[in-house]
Motif scaffolding. Structure first.
Motif, PDB file in Angstrom:
ATOM      1  N   TYR A  13       0.183   6.716  16.407  1.00 44.74           N
ATOM      2  CA  TYR A  13       1.326   5.995  16.954  1.00 44.74           C
ATOM      3  C   TYR A  13       1.833   6.766  18.166  1.00 44.74           C
ATOM      4  O   TYR A  13       1.803   8.000  18.171  1.00 44.74           O
ATOM      5  N   ALA A  20      -2.251   8.825  12.154  1.00 39.24           N
ATOM      6  CA  ALA A  20      -1.855   8.110  10.936  1.00 39.24           C
ATOM      7  C   ALA A  20      -3.104   7.716  10.151  1.00 39.24           C
ATOM      8  O   ALA A  20      -3.086   7.633   8.924  1.00 39.24           O
ATOM      9  N   GLY A  41       2.290   6.826   2.803  1.00 43.96           N
ATOM     10  CA  GLY A  41       2.136   7.517   4.078  1.00 43.96           C
ATOM     11  C   GLY A  41       0.707   7.895   4.429  1.00 43.96           C
ATOM     12  O   GLY A  41       0.462   8.509   5.470  1.00 43.96           O
ATOM     13  N   CYS A  42      -0.264   7.534   3.581  1.00 40.65           N
ATOM     14  CA  CYS A  42      -1.640   7.964   3.864  1.00 40.65           C
ATOM     15  C   CYS A  42      -2.373   7.026   4.827  1.00 40.65           C
ATOM     16  O   CYS A  42      -3.515   7.284   5.189  1.00 40.65           O
ATOM     17  N   GLY A  43      -1.726   5.937   5.232  1.00 39.34           N
ATOM     18  CA  GLY A  43      -2.318   5.098   6.275  1.00 39.34           C
ATOM     19  C   GLY A  43      -2.870   3.757   5.804  1.00 39.34           C
ATOM     20  O   GLY A  43      -3.570   3.074   6.553  1.00 39.34           O
ATOM     21  N   LYS A  44      -2.517   3.355   4.589  1.00 36.18           N
ATOM     22  CA  LYS A  44      -3.041   2.089   4.056  1.00 36.18           C
ATOM     23  C   LYS A  44      -2.547   0.885   4.880  1.00 36.18           C
ATOM     24  O   LYS A  44      -3.347   0.068   5.330  1.00 36.18           O
ATOM     25  N   SER A  45      -1.237   0.811   5.052  1.00 31.02           N
ATOM     26  CA  SER A  45      -0.661  -0.314   5.814  1.00 31.02           C
ATOM     27  C   SER A  45      -1.152  -0.322   7.250  1.00 31.02           C
ATOM     28  O   SER A  45      -1.463  -1.373   7.804  1.00 31.02           O
ATOM     29  N   THR A  46      -1.183   0.856   7.830  1.00 29.46           N
ATOM     30  CA  THR A  46      -1.620   0.948   9.220  1.00 29.46           C
ATOM     31  C   THR A  46      -3.039   0.397   9.368  1.00 29.46           C
ATOM     32  O   THR A  46      -3.336  -0.340  10.310  1.00 29.46           O
TER      33      THR A  46
END
Ligand code: ADP
Ligand code: ADP
Length: 227
Positions: A13, A20, A41-46
């Protein structure tokens, strides 16, 4: 027939100092139900949002059916996504919420009506089409969010913690409904959850994403293991 391929995907980001998502790789087969699990916070959504085109990919290649999709607009990706908070339009009826993505894509009215009514039937929403989201239960809102995705008849289906706002009992029954829906529509699916039982029940394959042990709180993600 829909395959999905993520090759050396990185995301940083603009405001962040760390990645991320860092060197994420996966090949997803036609009709496969993949579940991403891992800590907050491990980047699943991203990762999901990059597949959907809602976030730019910093580096790496996303392919659908071997076609590079990095620069294709979200509405042209043939992907439907269900969000954790449902993201329904409060001023619109259930019908119009479900119809919205089809109107955006200029489907004709008769086809929109046919698809919305069919999805409503599948999801048990037929009698609720004229209601507004505020007048629905949590489980019903969640069904509308799923309905809005399935009317699209998209090749790829993305679900980001779709059940995490529901109580435990409803989660179990909705989980069964999602499994049934997948058997029926067969879209290639990525499903994000931090609930391991949900993952075990739904997945053809589970991808465990983990935060890098050395990461500070501002950034994340190292390795990805597949089991
Ligand atoms: P998960 O879905 O696994 O909880 P996310 O993909 O939401 O993880 O977040 C991955 C990392 O990226 C986290 O460190 C998070 O703080 C950061 N992040 C997420 N969205 C943004 C954003 N819009 N701007 C900056 N950093 C972000
Ligand atoms: P617009 O936003 O384009 O004015 P409308 O909201 O009036 O469109 O409705 C679009 C189409 O969907 C119309 O053909 C309408 O008859 C149909 N429609 C709207 N609500 C429902 C419903 N609850 N059940 C079945 N069809 C509906």
């Amino acid at each position: 027939m829909t395959t999905l391929n993520l090759e050396h995907i990185f995301k940083k980001y603009p405001s962040a100092t760390q990645y991320a998502v860092e060197d994420f790789n996966i090949d997803i087969k036609d009709k496969e139900f993949i579940v991403f699990v891992g800590p907050s916070g491990c980047g699943k959504s991203t990762t999901l949002r990059m597949v959907a085109g809602l976030e730019d990919i910093t580096e790496g290649t996303l392919r659908i059916n071997d076609k590079v999709m990095n620069d294709v607009a979200p509405k042209d990706r043939d992907i439907a996504m269900v969000f954790q908070n449902y993201a329904l339009y409060p001023h619109m009826t259930v019908f119009d919420n479900m119809a919205f993505g089809l109107k955006l894509r200029k489907f004709d009215k008769a086809e929109i009506k046919r698809r919305v009514e069919e999805a409503a039937e599948i999801l048990g929403l037929t009698n609720l089409l004229d209601r507004k989201p505020a007048d629905l239960s949590g489980g019903q809102r969640q069904r509308v969010a799923m309905g809005r995705a399935i009317v699209r008849d998209a090749k790829v289906f993305l679900m980001d913690e779709p059940l995490s706002n529901l109580d435990a009992k409803l989660r179990v029954s909705m989980r069964a409904e999602i499994a049934k829906l997948h058997r029926r529509i067969g879209s290639t699916t990525i499903y994000v959850t931090h609930d391991q039982t949900e993952a075990m029940t739904l997945a053809d394959r589970i991808v465990i994403m983990s935060s890098s042990p050395n990461a500070d709180n501002s950034g994340t993600v190292g390795k990805v293991e597949q089991i």
